[in-house]
Design an enzyme around this catalytic site. Structure first.
Site, PDB file in Angstrom:
ATOM      1  N   LYS A   1     -79.296 115.383 -72.124  1.00 19.88           N
ATOM      2  CA  LYS A   1     -77.225 115.400 -71.833  1.00 19.88           C
ATOM      3  C   LYS A   1     -76.683 115.855 -70.674  1.00 19.88           C
ATOM      4  O   LYS A   1     -77.512 116.585 -69.756  1.00 19.88           O
ATOM      5  CB  LYS A   1     -76.922 116.348 -72.573  1.00 19.88           C
ATOM      6  CG  LYS A   1     -77.482 116.594 -73.831  1.00 19.88           C
ATOM      7  CD  LYS A   1     -76.656 116.899 -75.098  1.00 19.88           C
ATOM      8  CE  LYS A   1     -75.567 116.674 -75.740  1.00 19.88           C
ATOM      9  NZ  LYS A   1     -75.204 117.263 -77.078  1.00 19.88           N
TER      10      LYS A   1
ATOM     11  N   PHE B   1     -85.801 124.695 -73.091  1.00 21.63           N
ATOM     12  CA  PHE B   1     -85.017 123.132 -73.615  1.00 21.63           C
ATOM     13  C   PHE B   1     -86.966 122.730 -73.725  1.00 21.63           C
ATOM     14  O   PHE B   1     -86.984 121.939 -73.355  1.00 21.63           O
ATOM     15  CB  PHE B   1     -84.373 122.545 -72.841  1.00 21.63           C
ATOM     16  CG  PHE B   1     -83.437 121.541 -73.720  1.00 21.63           C
ATOM     17  CD1 PHE B   1     -84.081 120.913 -74.782  1.00 21.63           C
ATOM     18  CD2 PHE B   1     -82.921 120.698 -72.940  1.00 21.63           C
ATOM     19  CE1 PHE B   1     -83.798 120.042 -75.803  1.00 21.63           C
ATOM     20  CE2 PHE B   1     -82.163 119.093 -73.831  1.00 21.63           C
ATOM     21  CZ  PHE B   1     -82.891 119.105 -75.008  1.00 21.63           C
TER      22      PHE B   1
ATOM     23  N   HIS C   1     -82.167 111.353 -76.560  1.00 22.81           N
ATOM     24  CA  HIS C   1     -81.555 112.172 -77.647  1.00 22.81           C
ATOM     25  C   HIS C   1     -82.102 111.508 -79.513  1.00 22.81           C
ATOM     26  O   HIS C   1     -82.245 110.553 -79.600  1.00 22.81           O
ATOM     27  CB  HIS C   1     -80.431 112.510 -76.999  1.00 22.81           C
ATOM     28  CG  HIS C   1     -79.523 112.236 -78.142  1.00 22.81           C
ATOM     29  ND1 HIS C   1     -78.156 112.383 -79.544  1.00 22.81           N
ATOM     30  CD2 HIS C   1     -78.094 113.842 -77.678  1.00 22.81           C
ATOM     31  CE1 HIS C   1     -77.813 113.322 -79.912  1.00 22.81           C
ATOM     32  NE2 HIS C   1     -77.885 113.932 -78.851  1.00 22.81           N
TER      33      HIS C   1
ATOM     34  N   ARG D   1     -73.876 107.637 -83.931  1.00 22.40           N
ATOM     35  CA  ARG D   1     -73.223 109.026 -84.022  1.00 22.40           C
ATOM     36  C   ARG D   1     -72.791 108.763 -82.566  1.00 22.40           C
ATOM     37  O   ARG D   1     -72.023 110.189 -81.783  1.00 22.40           O
ATOM     38  CB  ARG D   1     -74.305 109.797 -84.749  1.00 22.40           C
ATOM     39  CG  ARG D   1     -74.224 110.347 -86.184  1.00 22.40           C
ATOM     40  CD  ARG D   1     -74.802 111.998 -86.262  1.00 22.40           C
ATOM     41  NE  ARG D   1     -75.512 112.205 -86.010  1.00 22.40           N
ATOM     42  CZ  ARG D   1     -76.164 113.350 -86.359  1.00 22.40           C
ATOM     43  NH1 ARG D   1     -75.506 113.935 -87.236  1.00 22.40           N
ATOM     44  NH2 ARG D   1     -77.691 113.627 -85.857  1.00 22.40           N
ATOM     45  N   LYS D   2     -73.290 108.567 -81.318  1.00 20.84           N
ATOM     46  CA  LYS D   2     -72.873 108.269 -79.729  1.00 20.84           C
ATOM     47  C   LYS D   2     -71.648 107.716 -80.118  1.00 20.84           C
ATOM     48  O   LYS D   2     -72.111 106.670 -78.197  1.00 20.84           O
ATOM     49  CB  LYS D   2     -73.283 108.873 -79.059  1.00 20.84           C
ATOM     50  CG  LYS D   2     -74.419 110.170 -79.731  1.00 20.84           C
ATOM     51  CD  LYS D   2     -73.991 111.260 -78.785  1.00 20.84           C
ATOM     52  CE  LYS D   2     -74.870 112.186 -79.220  1.00 20.84           C
ATOM     53  NZ  LYS D   2     -73.892 112.974 -80.631  1.00 20.84           N
TER      54      LYS D   2
ATOM     55  N   GLU E   1     -79.749 101.230 -90.652  1.00 19.51           N
ATOM     56  CA  GLU E   1     -79.285 102.382 -90.188  1.00 19.51           C
ATOM     57  C   GLU E   1     -80.497 102.917 -90.288  1.00 19.51           C
ATOM     58  O   GLU E   1     -81.756 103.359 -90.950  1.00 19.51           O
ATOM     59  CB  GLU E   1     -78.604 103.256 -91.047  1.00 19.51           C
ATOM     60  CG  GLU E   1     -77.679 102.615 -91.391  1.00 19.51           C
ATOM     61  CD  GLU E   1     -76.147 102.171 -90.506  1.00 19.51           C
ATOM     62  OE1 GLU E   1     -76.805 102.748 -89.377  1.00 19.51           O
ATOM     63  OE2 GLU E   1     -75.561 101.967 -90.108  1.00 19.51           O
TER      64      GLU E   1
ATOM     65  N   GLU F   1     -79.053  96.346 -94.936  1.00 15.35           N
ATOM     66  CA  GLU F   1     -79.333  95.315 -96.028  1.00 15.35           C
ATOM     67  C   GLU F   1     -79.657  94.215 -94.347  1.00 15.35           C
ATOM     68  O   GLU F   1     -79.065  94.149 -93.696  1.00 15.35           O
ATOM     69  CB  GLU F   1     -77.551  94.830 -96.092  1.00 15.35           C
ATOM     70  CG  GLU F   1     -76.487  96.222 -97.342  1.00 15.35           C
ATOM     71  CD  GLU F   1     -76.597  97.803 -96.254  1.00 15.35           C
ATOM     72  OE1 GLU F   1     -77.606  98.483 -97.100  1.00 15.35           O
ATOM     73  OE2 GLU F   1     -76.116  97.629 -95.450  1.00 15.35           O
TER      74      GLU F   1
ATOM     75  N   LYS G   1     -71.415  91.295 -87.211  1.00 13.97           N
ATOM     76  CA  LYS G   1     -70.455  92.441 -87.671  1.00 13.97           C
ATOM     77  C   LYS G   1     -69.505  92.374 -85.822  1.00 13.97           C
ATOM     78  O   LYS G   1     -70.038  92.917 -85.084  1.00 13.97           O
ATOM     79  CB  LYS G   1     -71.057  93.776 -87.281  1.00 13.97           C
ATOM     80  CG  LYS G   1     -71.422  93.753 -89.122  1.00 13.97           C
ATOM     81  CD  LYS G   1     -72.851  92.425 -89.051  1.00 13.97           C
ATOM     82  CE  LYS G   1     -74.078  93.059 -90.613  1.00 13.97           C
ATOM     83  NZ  LYS G   1     -74.838  91.761 -90.697  1.00 13.97           N
TER      84      LYS G   1
ATOM     85  N   ASP H   1     -67.234  94.944 -85.768  1.00 14.06           N
ATOM     86  CA  ASP H   1     -67.388  95.918 -84.880  1.00 14.06           C
ATOM     87  C   ASP H   1     -68.149  95.694 -83.562  1.00 14.06           C
ATOM     88  O   ASP H   1     -68.171  96.330 -82.634  1.00 14.06           O
ATOM     89  CB  ASP H   1     -68.544  97.036 -85.680  1.00 14.06           C
ATOM     90  CG  ASP H   1     -67.698  97.999 -86.473  1.00 14.06           C
ATOM     91  OD1 ASP H   1     -66.229  97.895 -86.759  1.00 14.06           O
ATOM     92  OD2 ASP H   1     -67.894  98.339 -88.188  1.00 14.06           O
TER      93      ASP H   1
ATOM     94  N   LYS I   1     -76.325  96.199 -85.654  1.00 16.92           N
ATOM     95  CA  LYS I   1     -75.388  94.892 -86.806  1.00 16.92           C
ATOM     96  C   LYS I   1     -75.750  94.059 -85.609  1.00 16.92           C
ATOM     97  O   LYS I   1     -75.598  94.018 -84.338  1.00 16.92           O
ATOM     98  CB  LYS I   1     -74.297  95.860 -86.512  1.00 16.92           C
ATOM     99  CG  LYS I   1     -73.899  97.050 -86.949  1.00 16.92           C
ATOM    100  CD  LYS I   1     -72.245  98.045 -86.685  1.00 16.92           C
ATOM    101  CE  LYS I   1     -72.067  98.685 -87.781  1.00 16.92           C
ATOM    102  NZ  LYS I   1     -70.927  99.234 -87.519  1.00 16.92           N
TER     103      LYS I   1
ATOM    104  N   ASP J   1     -84.066 118.484 -83.360  1.00 20.21           N
ATOM    105  CA  ASP J   1     -82.258 118.454 -83.886  1.00 20.21           C
ATOM    106  C   ASP J   1     -82.316 116.954 -84.062  1.00 20.21           C
ATOM    107  O   ASP J   1     -82.534 115.939 -84.276  1.00 20.21           O
ATOM    108  CB  ASP J   1     -80.712 118.196 -82.970  1.00 20.21           C
ATOM    109  CG  ASP J   1     -79.989 118.031 -83.611  1.00 20.21           C
ATOM    110  OD1 ASP J   1     -79.617 118.482 -84.812  1.00 20.21           O
ATOM    111  OD2 ASP J   1     -78.749 118.499 -83.125  1.00 20.21           O
ATOM    112  N   ALA J   2     -82.184 116.938 -85.444  1.00 23.02           N
ATOM    113  CA  ALA J   2     -81.477 115.749 -86.465  1.00 23.02           C
ATOM    114  C   ALA J   2     -81.135 113.966 -85.957  1.00 23.02           C
ATOM    115  O   ALA J   2     -79.923 115.285 -85.549  1.00 23.02           O
ATOM    116  CB  ALA J   2     -81.486 115.569 -87.904  1.00 23.02           C
TER     117      ALA J   2
ATOM    118  N   ASP K   1     -79.841 111.212 -81.817  1.00 23.40           N
ATOM    119  CA  ASP K   1     -79.270 110.006 -82.303  1.00 23.40           C
ATOM    120  C   ASP K   1     -79.498 109.014 -81.448  1.00 23.40           C
ATOM    121  O   ASP K   1     -79.571 107.578 -82.433  1.00 23.40           O
ATOM    122  CB  ASP K   1     -78.011 110.013 -81.690  1.00 23.40           C
ATOM    123  CG  ASP K   1     -77.148 111.272 -83.003  1.00 23.40           C
ATOM    124  OD1 ASP K   1     -77.679 111.645 -83.325  1.00 23.40           O
ATOM    125  OD2 ASP K   1     -76.061 112.503 -82.467  1.00 23.40           O
ATOM    126  N   LYS K   2     -80.201 108.900 -80.360  1.00 19.23           N
ATOM    127  CA  LYS K   2     -80.052 107.682 -78.950  1.00 19.23           C
ATOM    128  C   LYS K   2     -81.698 107.061 -80.334  1.00 19.23           C
ATOM    129  O   LYS K   2     -81.601 106.010 -79.499  1.00 19.23           O
ATOM    130  CB  LYS K   2     -80.552 107.837 -78.004  1.00 19.23           C
ATOM    131  CG  LYS K   2     -78.421 107.793 -77.465  1.00 19.23           C
ATOM    132  CD  LYS K   2     -78.488 106.662 -77.709  1.00 19.23           C
ATOM    133  CE  LYS K   2     -76.655 106.741 -77.347  1.00 19.23           C
ATOM    134  NZ  LYS K   2     -75.835 105.143 -77.541  1.00 19.23           N
TER     135      LYS K   2
END
Length: 387
Positions: A168, A232, A17, A246-247, A45, A58, A271, A273, A267, A240-241, A19-20
């Site tokens: 998906k 597909f 995917h 995002r997931k 990123e 960074e 971090k 998060d 990260k 798709d960008a 984003d993945k």
């Protein structure tokens, strides 16, 4: 009183995917730095689109590592399986805009004198565990992940040559008396070759779904959706960008538990998060594994530059066998929840992150090199003794 009879749905997405793909590359960069310096700082990123990758962020670590970033990114795309006209690991355009970490952030996070290492940012993090599956994960996200993992294994092994990297899944489960009992619908969309028929795709997917779901759980035929658009072929970043982070619901509990809002991938473990979310899952899983509750949600909160958590909140959804305030005190005694304490307890200063980028950060098997160490249940005996 909590609702007992309902339908709940979770989705997963494959390693291919868009984003993945970005999560995988960002985590591969984290691993690259940590392999050279266990205390490197990374906030990476990635953007992916048609035949193009852009990396920004960074870092603080050996400057020579930057020279290897492009090779690592292309290798990640190759490992995922993209050798398509619109996205090919060898021919894609690559740009790297990683630069030195802000000195203002570093001064707040670094240990100095009597000051312990502080959190890399403010925020809230959640961990969750329940008895719905052997992995102590919510069943809808667990089975959604497993379906895509089976398809990916079939693709990588060559057993199903026409499968593409992008896919998906979505699983809806009927709950009765608070327990999942069957699937009401299953949706799977998978990238495929030009010549394969939709009927062959459907039957191949069906076989893998049946292997994953418990016996008798398969949904009705008219609620089994495979490639609902009918085609597909164009997929991944060409279709798709993609962006890192995002997931986040796919990465955690599929919506069955709260999420603090911060992404994990890209990260380093200073971090919170990432590291505090791992710690919260670790503690929640041990509480459930110890039989102290059937469900457990834990929230931690931090302030940038401050070493100790500002709050520790526990909710066992009425299933707890012990006092929740007392449980919070015991957990803080069993684990140092400062950023340094979490990293040392879970062994997070290691290159173990690229493997987390797809099929969930939780519910996985702990690995010999420390990967998924937050899935250990080594606090069970101490928790039982405490109560």
């Amino acid at each position: 009183m909590p609702k007992q009879n309902y339908i709940f749905t979770s989705e997963s997405v494959s390693e291919g995917h868009p984003d993945k793909v970005c999560d995988r590359i960002s985590d591969a960069v984290v691993d690259l730095f940590l392999a050279q310096d266990p205390y490197a700082r990374v906030a990476c990123e990635t953007l992916a689109t048609t035949n193009r990758l852009v990396i920004a962020g960074e870092v603080r670590g050996p400057k020579s590592v930057l020279e290897q970033v492009e090779d690592v990114a292309r290798a990640a795309v190759r490992d995922i399986g993209y050798e398509q006209e619109g996205f090919h690991w060898r021919t894609l355009d690559f740009a790297c805009h990683l630069h030195q970490q802000s000195a203002d952030i570093a001064v707040g996070v670094d240990a100095a004198g009597a000051k312990d290492e502080g959190a890399g940012d403010q925020g809230i993090m959640f961990g969750y565990a329940c008895q719905e599956t052997p992995a102590l994960m919510p069943a809808p996200i667990h089975y959604s992940h497993q379906i895509l993992k089976r398809l990916a294994e079939a693709r990588h092994s060559g057993a199903v040559a026409w499968l593409g990297p992008d896919a998906k899944s979505q699983v809806s489960l009927q709950y009765e008396n608070g327990r999942p009992v069957r699937a009401t619908s299953v949706v799977v969309s998978t990238q495929h070759g030009e010549s394969v028929s939709q009927e062959e795709i459907r039957e191949t997917v069906r076989r893998h779904v049946l292997e994953v779901l418990p016996p008798g759980w398969m949904c009705p035929e008219d609620q089994f959706y495979v490639n609902p658009t009918g085609r597909f072929v164009i997929g991944g970043p060409d279709g798709d960008a993609g962006l890192t982070g995002r997931k986040i619901i796919v990465d955690t509990y599929g919506g069955a538990a709260p999420h603090g809002g911060g992404a994990f991938s890209g990260k380093d473990p200073t971090k919170v998060d990432r590291s505090a979310a791992y710690a919260a899952r670790y503690l929640a899983k041990n509480v459930v594994a110890a039989g102290l509750a059937q469900k457990c949600t834990i929230q931690l909160s931090y302030a940038i530059g401050v070493s100790h958590p500002l709050s520790v909140y526990i909710d066992t959804a009425g299933t707890g066998q012990v006092d929740e305030d007392r449980l919070a005190d015991v957990l803080r005694q069993l684990m140092n929840l400062s950023p340094r304490g979490i990293r040392e307890h879970l062994g997070l200063n290691r290159p173990i992150y690229a493997r987390t980028a797809a099929y969930g950060h939780f519910g996985r098997e702990p690995e010999a090199d420390g990967g998924f160490g937050w899935e250990r249940t080594d606090l069970v005996d101490a928790l039982r003794r405490a109560f």
